[in-house]
Design a protein around this motif. Structure first.
Motif, PDB file in Angstrom:
ATOM      1  N   GLY A   5     -16.114   8.970  66.966  1.00 51.19           N
ATOM      2  CA  GLY A   5     -16.879   8.276  65.937  1.00 51.19           C
ATOM      3  C   GLY A   5     -17.110   9.059  64.665  1.00 51.19           C
ATOM      4  N   VAL A   6     -16.308  10.082  64.414  1.00 47.42           N
ATOM      5  CA  VAL A   6     -16.469  10.828  63.161  1.00 47.42           C
ATOM      6  C   VAL A   6     -15.813  10.019  62.043  1.00 47.42           C
ATOM      7  N   SER A   7     -16.600   9.542  61.098  1.00 49.67           N
ATOM      8  CA  SER A   7     -16.048   8.659  60.070  1.00 49.67           C
ATOM      9  C   SER A   7     -15.674   9.402  58.794  1.00 49.67           C
ATOM     10  N   ASP A   8     -16.256  10.562  58.553  1.00 52.34           N
ATOM     11  CA  ASP A   8     -15.897  11.303  57.344  1.00 52.34           C
ATOM     12  C   ASP A   8     -16.360  12.751  57.477  1.00 52.34           C
TER      13      ASP A   8
ATOM     14  N   GLY B  47     -17.453  21.928  51.711  1.00 53.17           N
ATOM     15  CA  GLY B  47     -17.830  22.509  50.437  1.00 53.17           C
ATOM     16  C   GLY B  47     -18.196  23.977  50.579  1.00 53.17           C
TER      17      GLY B  47
ATOM     18  N   LEU C 127     -21.970  18.704  72.268  1.00 55.79           N
ATOM     19  CA  LEU C 127     -20.580  18.942  71.875  1.00 55.79           C
ATOM     20  C   LEU C 127     -20.497  19.305  70.392  1.00 55.79           C
ATOM     21  N   MET C 128     -21.302  18.640  69.572  1.00 62.52           N
ATOM     22  CA  MET C 128     -21.307  18.950  68.133  1.00 62.52           C
ATOM     23  C   MET C 128     -21.725  20.407  67.916  1.00 62.52           C
TER      24      MET C 128
ATOM     25  N   LEU D 298     -15.365  25.807  66.350  1.00 57.52           N
ATOM     26  CA  LEU D 298     -14.321  25.287  65.450  1.00 57.52           C
ATOM     27  C   LEU D 298     -14.679  25.560  63.986  1.00 57.52           C
ATOM     28  N   LEU D 299     -15.915  25.233  63.618  1.00 62.28           N
ATOM     29  CA  LEU D 299     -16.293  25.328  62.206  1.00 62.28           C
ATOM     30  C   LEU D 299     -16.653  26.743  61.794  1.00 62.28           C
TER      31      LEU D 299
ATOM     32  N   ARG E 266     -16.587  16.216  54.808  1.00 62.72           N
ATOM     33  CA  ARG E 266     -16.349  16.863  53.515  1.00 62.72           C
ATOM     34  C   ARG E 266     -16.679  18.335  53.673  1.00 62.72           C
TER      35      ARG E 266
ATOM     36  N   ARG F  15     -23.195  14.293  73.207  1.00 63.70           N
ATOM     37  CA  ARG F  15     -22.493  14.356  71.922  1.00 63.70           C
ATOM     38  C   ARG F  15     -23.116  15.409  71.016  1.00 63.70           C
TER      39      ARG F  15
ATOM     40  N   MET G 200     -25.837   5.486  62.292  1.00 61.48           N
ATOM     41  CA  MET G 200     -25.067   6.454  61.511  1.00 61.48           C
ATOM     42  C   MET G 200     -25.865   7.736  61.346  1.00 61.48           C
TER      43      MET G 200
ATOM     44  N   GLN H 293     -19.917  24.880  53.796  1.00 65.06           N
ATOM     45  CA  GLN H 293     -20.781  23.781  54.210  1.00 65.06           C
ATOM     46  C   GLN H 293     -19.907  22.598  54.612  1.00 65.06           C
ATOM     47  N   PHE H 294     -20.196  22.037  55.777  1.00 62.77           N
ATOM     48  CA  PHE H 294     -19.500  20.836  56.247  1.00 62.77           C
ATOM     49  C   PHE H 294     -20.504  19.693  56.313  1.00 62.77           C
ATOM     50  N   VAL H 295     -20.148  18.554  55.723  1.00 62.98           N
ATOM     51  CA  VAL H 295     -20.976  17.348  55.817  1.00 62.98           C
ATOM     52  C   VAL H 295     -20.186  16.338  56.634  1.00 62.98           C
ATOM     53  N   ILE H 296     -20.708  16.001  57.800  1.00 65.97           N
ATOM     54  CA  ILE H 296     -19.977  15.204  58.791  1.00 65.97           C
ATOM     55  C   ILE H 296     -20.739  13.900  59.028  1.00 65.97           C
ATOM     56  N   ASP H 297     -20.076  12.782  58.773  1.00 66.72           N
ATOM     57  CA  ASP H 297     -20.680  11.472  59.042  1.00 66.72           C
ATOM     58  C   ASP H 297     -20.180  10.969  60.385  1.00 66.72           C
ATOM     59  N   ILE H 298     -21.109  10.571  61.233  1.00 67.69           N
ATOM     60  CA  ILE H 298     -20.783  10.153  62.598  1.00 67.69           C
ATOM     61  C   ILE H 298     -21.406   8.801  62.864  1.00 67.69           C
ATOM     62  N   GLU H 299     -20.605   7.912  63.458  1.00 68.41           N
ATOM     63  CA  GLU H 299     -21.126   6.580  63.794  1.00 68.41           C
ATOM     64  C   GLU H 299     -22.048   6.670  64.999  1.00 68.41           C
TER      65      GLU H 299
ATOM     66  N   ASP I 182     -23.966  24.530  57.983  1.00 72.21           N
ATOM     67  CA  ASP I 182     -23.810  25.642  57.048  1.00 72.21           C
ATOM     68  C   ASP I 182     -23.299  26.852  57.823  1.00 72.21           C
TER      69      ASP I 182
ATOM     70  N   LEU J 102     -18.806  22.654  68.886  1.00 73.21           N
ATOM     71  CA  LEU J 102     -17.732  22.622  67.896  1.00 73.21           C
ATOM     72  C   LEU J 102     -18.152  23.327  66.605  1.00 73.21           C
TER      73      LEU J 102
END
Lengths: 84, 84
Positions: free
Chosen positions: A33-36, A40, B58-59, B66-67, A38, B55, B1, B42-48, B7, B62
């Motif tokens: 469900g990761v939709s986006d 920075g 898991l985030m 991963l990040l 970004r 979850r 959402m 910085q990562f901005v992650i949109d999740i449904e 960060d 990751l």
């Protein structure tokens, strides 16, 4: 002592291939469900004394012109006074 | 959402040559009293849907593996529910 946090992010209309790669990797590693995504930059700047008036205006100018590329990036700046 | 902001910053004991370069540039461009600059990602992650339980765990995993690179970097994660 002031701490300035400047976040620099690609403008929404600019493609972000790094973010797209991270989005794919998150999905492959099981996060649904990761939709986006970004990606920075973040700058954490410690400054002696208070950041007011001309110095604050200069910090804004430098955040826009040195730390970010105003053609393709937006920045946001947060000033934390009395930081450690 | 949900919106997750991760960060990622070099650990304090790790040298940050990019931050050092920015510190020098800020000084040369007239901003006095800059005592330290650290540069991170910085990562901005949109999740449904909501980010809870497995979850969310898991985030976190990751974000750490991963990040960021847990050998040299720290991460901090903020979850904003009901983000646009």
């Amino acid at each position: 002592m002031a701490r300035v946090v400047v976040d620099v992010m690609l403008k929404p209309e600019i493609l972000d291939p790094q973010g797209r790669a991270v989005q794919g990797a998150l999905g492959r590693l099981g996060l649904t469900g990761v939709s986006d995504v970004r990606q920075g930059k973040q700058f954490v700047i410690d400054i002696e004394g208070d950041l007011e008036g001309d110095r604050l205006a200069l910090m804004h100018t430098l955040a826009e012109e040195l730390l970010s590329n105003p053609v393709i990036e937006d920045y946001s700046m947060t000033v934390l006074e009395d930081a450690q």
